[in-house]
Structures are given as C-alpha cells and as structure tokens.
Design a protein around this motif. Sequence first.
Motif, mmCIF file in Angstrom:
data_model
loop_
_atom_site.group_PDB
_atom_site.id
_atom_site.type_symbol
_atom_site.label_atom_id
_atom_site.label_comp_id
_atom_site.label_asym_id
_atom_site.label_seq_id
_atom_site.Cartn_x
_atom_site.Cartn_y
_atom_site.Cartn_z
ATOM 1 N N THR A 1 0.808 -1.219 0.000
ATOM 2 C CA THR A 1 0.000 0.000 0.000
ATOM 3 C C THR A 1 0.843 1.271 0.000
ATOM 4 O OG1 THR A 1 -0.165 -0.061 2.419
ATOM 5 C CG2 THR A 1 -1.924 -1.133 1.153
ATOM 6 N N SER A 2 2.169 1.123 0.026
ATOM 7 C CA SER A 2 3.019 2.318 -0.047
ATOM 8 C C SER A 2 3.097 2.871 -1.459
ATOM 9 C CB SER A 2 4.429 1.991 0.453
ATOM 10 O OG SER A 2 5.101 1.112 -0.443
ATOM 11 N N GLU B 1 1.172 4.152 -4.720
ATOM 12 C CA GLU B 1 -0.128 4.709 -5.084
ATOM 13 C C GLU B 1 -0.192 4.939 -6.591
ATOM 14 O OE1 GLU B 1 -0.903 8.207 -2.806
ATOM 15 O OE2 GLU B 1 -0.534 7.212 -0.875
ATOM 16 N N ASP C 1 -1.903 0.325 -3.884
ATOM 17 C CA ASP C 1 -2.958 0.495 -2.873
ATOM 18 C C ASP C 1 -4.356 0.550 -3.489
ATOM 19 O OD1 ASP C 1 -3.097 3.024 -4.069
ATOM 20 O OD2 ASP C 1 -3.334 4.066 -2.152
ATOM 21 N N ASP D 1 -7.169 -1.629 5.504
ATOM 22 C CA ASP D 1 -8.264 -0.663 5.502
ATOM 23 C C ASP D 1 -8.062 0.467 4.504
ATOM 24 O OD1 ASP D 1 -9.684 -2.021 7.392
ATOM 25 O OD2 ASP D 1 -9.285 -0.626 9.038
ATOM 26 N N GLU D 2 -6.805 0.863 4.282
ATOM 27 C CA GLU D 2 -6.544 2.023 3.443
ATOM 28 C C GLU D 2 -6.583 1.720 1.948
ATOM 29 O OE1 GLU D 2 -2.369 0.534 4.755
ATOM 30 O OE2 GLU D 2 -4.441 0.532 5.508
ATOM 31 N N ARG E 1 -7.697 1.508 -1.608
ATOM 32 C CA ARG E 1 -8.748 2.156 -2.387
ATOM 33 C C ARG E 1 -9.454 1.111 -3.247
ATOM 34 N NH1 ARG E 1 -5.803 6.442 -5.906
ATOM 35 N NH2 ARG E 1 -4.094 4.929 -5.813
ATOM 36 N N SER F 1 -13.282 2.686 -0.174
ATOM 37 C CA SER F 1 -12.129 2.067 0.482
ATOM 38 C C SER F 1 -12.571 0.816 1.221
ATOM 39 C CB SER F 1 -11.482 3.040 1.472
ATOM 40 O OG SER F 1 -12.348 3.270 2.576
ATOM 41 N N SER G 1 -12.040 0.239 4.324
ATOM 42 C CA SER G 1 -12.588 0.697 5.603
ATOM 43 C C SER G 1 -14.056 1.098 5.464
ATOM 44 C CB SER G 1 -11.776 1.874 6.140
ATOM 45 O OG SER G 1 -12.331 2.374 7.330
ATOM 46 N N GLU G 2 -14.364 1.863 4.422
ATOM 47 C CA GLU G 2 -15.750 2.298 4.204
ATOM 48 C C GLU G 2 -16.678 1.123 3.942
ATOM 49 O OE1 GLU G 2 -16.867 6.296 2.329
ATOM 50 O OE2 GLU G 2 -15.072 5.672 1.234
#
Length: 295
Positions: free
Chosen positions: A8-9, A11, A165, A205-206, A208, A227, A229-230
């Motif tokens: 996830t680092s 993007e 990510d 969670d992060e 996309r 995301s 998380s959402e």
Amino acid sequence: MTHYPVDTSIEPEVTHFFDPDSNTFSYVVKDPGSKACAVVDSVMDFDYAAGRTSYEQADAIIAFVRENGLEVEWLLETHVHADHLSAAPYIQQAVGGKLGIGEQITTVQETFGKIFNAGTEFQRDGSQFDRLFRDGDTYTIGSMPAVAMHTPGHTPACMTHVIGDAAFVGDTIFMPDAGSARADFPGGDAGTLYDSVQKILALPDEVRIFMCHDYGPDGREVAFETSVSEEKTRNIHVGAGKSREEFVKMRTERDATLDMPRLILPSLQVNMRAGALPPAEDNDTRYMKIPLNVL
C-alpha cells in the motif's frame, strides 16, 4: 485465508472513464515511477437496435494514452461482463498490451459456448487471451507490483486486481450504499460471492476500491471510488458484520426480482471471445444470436 502480497506504499495514478449507456467505469492505471500503465474493463459502444458497434469510449482511452506518452502493458478484464461489450482487442491493436482474465474463463466459455451453440471454431480453452490469472498470481506494471485475487460468485471467472494500494473489484462489490452484485447468472452463487467479498474486506483498511459500475442510488451522483474501511463499516449488504446466512437470504430473494441486463446477450457472445465479434458468415456479415427460453 490466502495471504496476498499487497504494497500500500505504492499509489498508482488512476484515471477513470465513464460510459453512461452501461454505467461502466473503465480505468487507466499508471505506475507512478514510469510511463507504464494498464487499462481495466474497457467498453465497446453498441447500438442494440441498429446492431452497430463503435468505439467512442475506447478512442477516449487511446487518446489519453497517446497524449500522455503512456505505455500500455496490460489490458485487464475483471470478468466476462454481461452488461457491456469489451473493447480490449481494439485498444490492443492501437496501443499494445497483453490481454488478461481469470483462468475460470474456460468455465464461462464452456457454459455460454453451449448456450449460444458456438461451433468448433470457438476455442473453450481461454486461448483468446494472453494471460489467464490464477488466484494469487503476481505481475508488474512497470515496476509497480500487482496481484490477482480470485473473487467468484457473480461469475466463476471474477478476479480482483490489487495494484499498489488500489483494488479493481469488477462486480464483486459496489459502493457502500449500493451493496453487491447479483449472483444468479449461470455459475454464480450467493454464498461464494459473500466469501469473495470477505477476501476483499480482509485487505488493509486504506486500500482504495474502484468500481466497475455505479447506478447512483437514490439520485446521488455516480461514484467510482471507496475504500476497504468504508465498505466494512457502511456496505448495506455485507458491512457491519452481516452474516453469510443473512447475505445469502437477501441476495437470493433480491436476485429473483431482477430483470436480465439489457445487453447480456451481445455482451456474453463478444466477451467470451475476449472482445472479438462472432465470425462472419458466408455473406460476410456477423450476427448475434438470441437463444430463446434459456436465460
């Protein structure tokens, strides 16, 4: 549960293209460290009443690629779409790239090859594609890592592609207020779809999440990004800890009320061939078939 190597680092630069006729989002996904990119879920325009194909949507993607000096390495199909026709071969001819789909395309080809009575010239081994992804397969776009996750349920061949990510989920899950896709197509299964969604929700969670479709429920503007998380907290079908049993009951009852997608018959005939039109008959004209009382 399978561990998927996700970084996830990184993007990726994601540019979306929207086809209002089929409510489909296509994407150009660029490696931030180079000019390499992938095209995800492209659309061929199709006038059903006239039987006419055209390429306005695909031409917009090709123009974007050329104007930005991008190098297309992959043309990714998240699944065999039932609501729009793929433009992948057209884009491939113009700007290159390898065409990839999940390895269970062979199951879809066998099923719909029979439904459409495709002849012996129609190979049911996935050979129309350059790469058949298996669950957990890794690949790169430039120097950017990507992994393919098998997420069946909507169709047997559905794959989620996690690129840095960003996760491109096809029809496995929708925006939180829209829930999930149907699971009643041949080879679909509501319980399997729930399990696949859980694989996506197990990502960080992060991450996309990018939609293949959005229909703007309750009159809101169409949206293409959310995301993990959402989705975990707000998705009306699978969020907030909803059980597998609850989901299967809801999905089964809901699917029984749905009409077939408007473009399902032409879409499946073209997409099972990797976006190629059916072969011309002896009068040099190509035809779409309409099987009666089958679907």
